[in-house]
Write a protein that holds these residues in place. Structure first.
Motif, PDB file in Angstrom:
ATOM      1  N   GLY A 164      48.171   6.787  44.981  1.00 33.45           N
ATOM      2  CA  GLY A 164      48.758   8.052  44.543  1.00 33.45           C
ATOM      3  C   GLY A 164      49.642   8.019  43.317  1.00 33.45           C
ATOM      4  O   GLY A 164      49.901   9.061  42.730  1.00 33.45           O
ATOM      5  N   PHE A 165      50.116   6.846  42.893  1.00 27.78           N
ATOM      6  CA  PHE A 165      51.028   6.822  41.744  1.00 27.78           C
ATOM      7  C   PHE A 165      50.360   7.314  40.468  1.00 27.78           C
ATOM      8  O   PHE A 165      51.018   7.842  39.582  1.00 27.78           O
ATOM      9  CB  PHE A 165      51.656   5.430  41.539  1.00 27.78           C
ATOM     10  N   ASN A 166      49.026   7.167  40.375  1.00 25.28           N
ATOM     11  CA  ASN A 166      48.320   7.616  39.174  1.00 25.28           C
ATOM     12  C   ASN A 166      48.329   9.145  39.066  1.00 25.28           C
ATOM     13  O   ASN A 166      48.223   9.693  37.976  1.00 25.28           O
ATOM     14  CB  ASN A 166      46.888   7.095  39.162  1.00 25.28           C
ATOM     15  N   LYS A 167      48.492   9.836  40.181  1.00 29.21           N
ATOM     16  CA  LYS A 167      48.475  11.303  40.183  1.00 29.21           C
ATOM     17  C   LYS A 167      49.743  11.875  39.555  1.00 29.21           C
ATOM     18  O   LYS A 167      49.786  13.048  39.185  1.00 29.21           O
ATOM     19  CB  LYS A 167      48.296  11.838  41.601  1.00 29.21           C
ATOM     20  N   ILE A 168      50.785  11.057  39.448  1.00 30.73           N
ATOM     21  CA  ILE A 168      52.009  11.494  38.769  1.00 30.73           C
ATOM     22  C   ILE A 168      52.171  10.745  37.441  1.00 30.73           C
ATOM     23  O   ILE A 168      53.250  10.686  36.866  1.00 30.73           O
ATOM     24  CB  ILE A 168      53.267  11.362  39.671  1.00 30.73           C
ATOM     25  N   GLY A 169      51.055  10.170  36.955  1.00 25.75           N
ATOM     26  CA  GLY A 169      51.014   9.594  35.617  1.00 25.75           C
ATOM     27  C   GLY A 169      51.550   8.185  35.477  1.00 25.75           C
ATOM     28  O   GLY A 169      51.759   7.712  34.366  1.00 25.75           O
ATOM     29  N   THR A 206      55.334   0.577  38.988  1.00 21.29           N
ATOM     30  CA  THR A 206      55.751   0.653  40.390  1.00 21.29           C
ATOM     31  C   THR A 206      56.303  -0.667  40.932  1.00 21.29           C
ATOM     32  O   THR A 206      56.677  -0.736  42.098  1.00 21.29           O
ATOM     33  CB  THR A 206      54.575   1.099  41.279  1.00 21.29           C
ATOM     34  N   ILE A 207      56.362  -1.706  40.096  1.00 23.13           N
ATOM     35  CA  ILE A 207      56.868  -3.007  40.549  1.00 23.13           C
ATOM     36  C   ILE A 207      58.374  -2.904  40.815  1.00 23.13           C
ATOM     37  O   ILE A 207      59.126  -2.381  39.990  1.00 23.13           O
ATOM     38  CB  ILE A 207      56.587  -4.108  39.496  1.00 23.13           C
ATOM     39  N   LYS A 254      58.181   0.456  21.853  1.00 26.27           N
ATOM     40  CA  LYS A 254      57.239   1.547  22.150  1.00 26.27           C
ATOM     41  C   LYS A 254      56.726   1.458  23.586  1.00 26.27           C
ATOM     42  O   LYS A 254      56.643   2.471  24.281  1.00 26.27           O
ATOM     43  CB  LYS A 254      56.067   1.560  21.175  1.00 26.27           C
ATOM     44  N   VAL A 255      56.403   0.263  24.046  1.00 22.42           N
ATOM     45  CA  VAL A 255      55.905   0.071  25.416  1.00 22.42           C
ATOM     46  C   VAL A 255      56.999   0.463  26.417  1.00 22.42           C
ATOM     47  O   VAL A 255      56.739   1.153  27.405  1.00 22.42           O
ATOM     48  CB  VAL A 255      55.443  -1.391  25.635  1.00 22.42           C
ATOM     49  N   TYR A 256      58.230   0.049  26.128  1.00 24.59           N
ATOM     50  CA  TYR A 256      59.364   0.395  26.996  1.00 24.59           C
ATOM     51  C   TYR A 256      59.585   1.909  27.023  1.00 24.59           C
ATOM     52  O   TYR A 256      59.761   2.508  28.087  1.00 24.59           O
ATOM     53  CB  TYR A 256      60.631  -0.329  26.526  1.00 24.59           C
ATOM     54  N   ASN A 257      59.554   2.541  25.842  1.00 26.22           N
ATOM     55  CA  ASN A 257      59.763   3.990  25.770  1.00 26.22           C
ATOM     56  C   ASN A 257      58.650   4.753  26.491  1.00 26.22           C
ATOM     57  O   ASN A 257      58.918   5.755  27.155  1.00 26.22           O
ATOM     58  CB  ASN A 257      59.876   4.452  24.316  1.00 26.22           C
ATOM     59  N   PHE A 300      59.166   7.286  29.646  1.00 24.09           N
ATOM     60  CA  PHE A 300      58.611   8.647  29.678  1.00 24.09           C
ATOM     61  C   PHE A 300      57.820   8.866  30.961  1.00 24.09           C
ATOM     62  O   PHE A 300      57.992   9.895  31.635  1.00 24.09           O
ATOM     63  CB  PHE A 300      57.717   8.897  28.453  1.00 24.09           C
ATOM     64  N   ARG A 301      56.948   7.896  31.323  1.00 26.29           N
ATOM     65  CA  ARG A 301      56.141   8.030  32.542  1.00 26.29           C
ATOM     66  C   ARG A 301      57.025   8.115  33.780  1.00 26.29           C
ATOM     67  O   ARG A 301      56.782   8.936  34.671  1.00 26.29           O
ATOM     68  CB  ARG A 301      55.162   6.850  32.677  1.00 26.29           C
ATOM     69  N   LEU A 302      58.066   7.275  33.841  1.00 27.52           N
ATOM     70  CA  LEU A 302      58.961   7.283  34.997  1.00 27.52           C
ATOM     71  C   LEU A 302      59.729   8.603  35.107  1.00 27.52           C
ATOM     72  O   LEU A 302      59.867   9.166  36.193  1.00 27.52           O
ATOM     73  CB  LEU A 302      59.928   6.096  34.942  1.00 27.52           C
ATOM     74  N   LYS A 303      60.226   9.116  33.971  1.00 25.95           N
ATOM     75  CA  LYS A 303      60.966  10.375  33.969  1.00 25.95           C
ATOM     76  C   LYS A 303      60.057  11.524  34.400  1.00 25.95           C
ATOM     77  O   LYS A 303      60.438  12.360  35.221  1.00 25.95           O
ATOM     78  CB  LYS A 303      61.543  10.632  32.571  1.00 25.95           C
ATOM     79  N   ARG A 304      58.841  11.560  33.850  1.00 24.87           N
ATOM     80  CA  ARG A 304      57.877  12.612  34.210  1.00 24.87           C
ATOM     81  C   ARG A 304      57.523  12.517  35.698  1.00 24.87           C
ATOM     82  O   ARG A 304      57.469  13.533  36.396  1.00 24.87           O
ATOM     83  CB  ARG A 304      56.619  12.481  33.347  1.00 24.87           C
ATOM     84  N   ALA A 305      57.313  11.294  36.195  1.00 25.51           N
ATOM     85  CA  ALA A 305      56.960  11.101  37.606  1.00 25.51           C
ATOM     86  C   ALA A 305      58.100  11.555  38.512  1.00 25.51           C
ATOM     87  O   ALA A 305      57.860  12.185  39.545  1.00 25.51           O
ATOM     88  CB  ALA A 305      56.617   9.640  37.871  1.00 25.51           C
TER      89      ALA A 305
END
Length: 110
Positions: free
Chosen positions: A25-30, A36-37, A53-56, A60-65
């Protein structure tokens, strides 16, 4: 028959991995798998070593999730992280950190 069995087993395994990936399910929230580690000391050091860039992108993905999770929502299906697109971006850095930590532990035993 014998030569096709490994290919069929391989396809079955990939199919199972894709199913499991989507079931998690984690892919459904981007998110990507490496997002998820659990952040222990090794992971925090690996994160520190990521290119900016990879960190940013990760942040972004974590904030959106987190935002989606608070709203109890998921992304539209076309925006889900696909199994084939999920890059293990943190793994090489984490392996390096763990290897270095183990070397230090070995030296300190001597």
């Amino acid at each position: 028959m014998g030569s096709r069995a490994p290919a069929a087993t391989g396809r079955l395994l990939v199919g199972f991995r894709k199913w499991y990936y989507n079931a998690a399910g984690f892919n459904k929230i981007g998110l990507m798998r490496d997002d998820t580690i659990h952040e222990d000391g090794d992971v925090k050091e690996a994160l520190r070593r990521l290119p900016e860039k990879v960190y940013n992108d990760r942040m972004f993905r974590l904030k959106r999730a987190l935002d989606l999770s608070m709203k109890q929502a998921v992304l539209p299906k076309e925006q889900w992280t696909q199994y084939e697109e999920d890059v293990h971006y943190l793994e090489p850095y984490l392996e390096e950190v763990i290897r270095e930590r183990k070397e230090v532990e070995e030296w300190s035993k001597k």
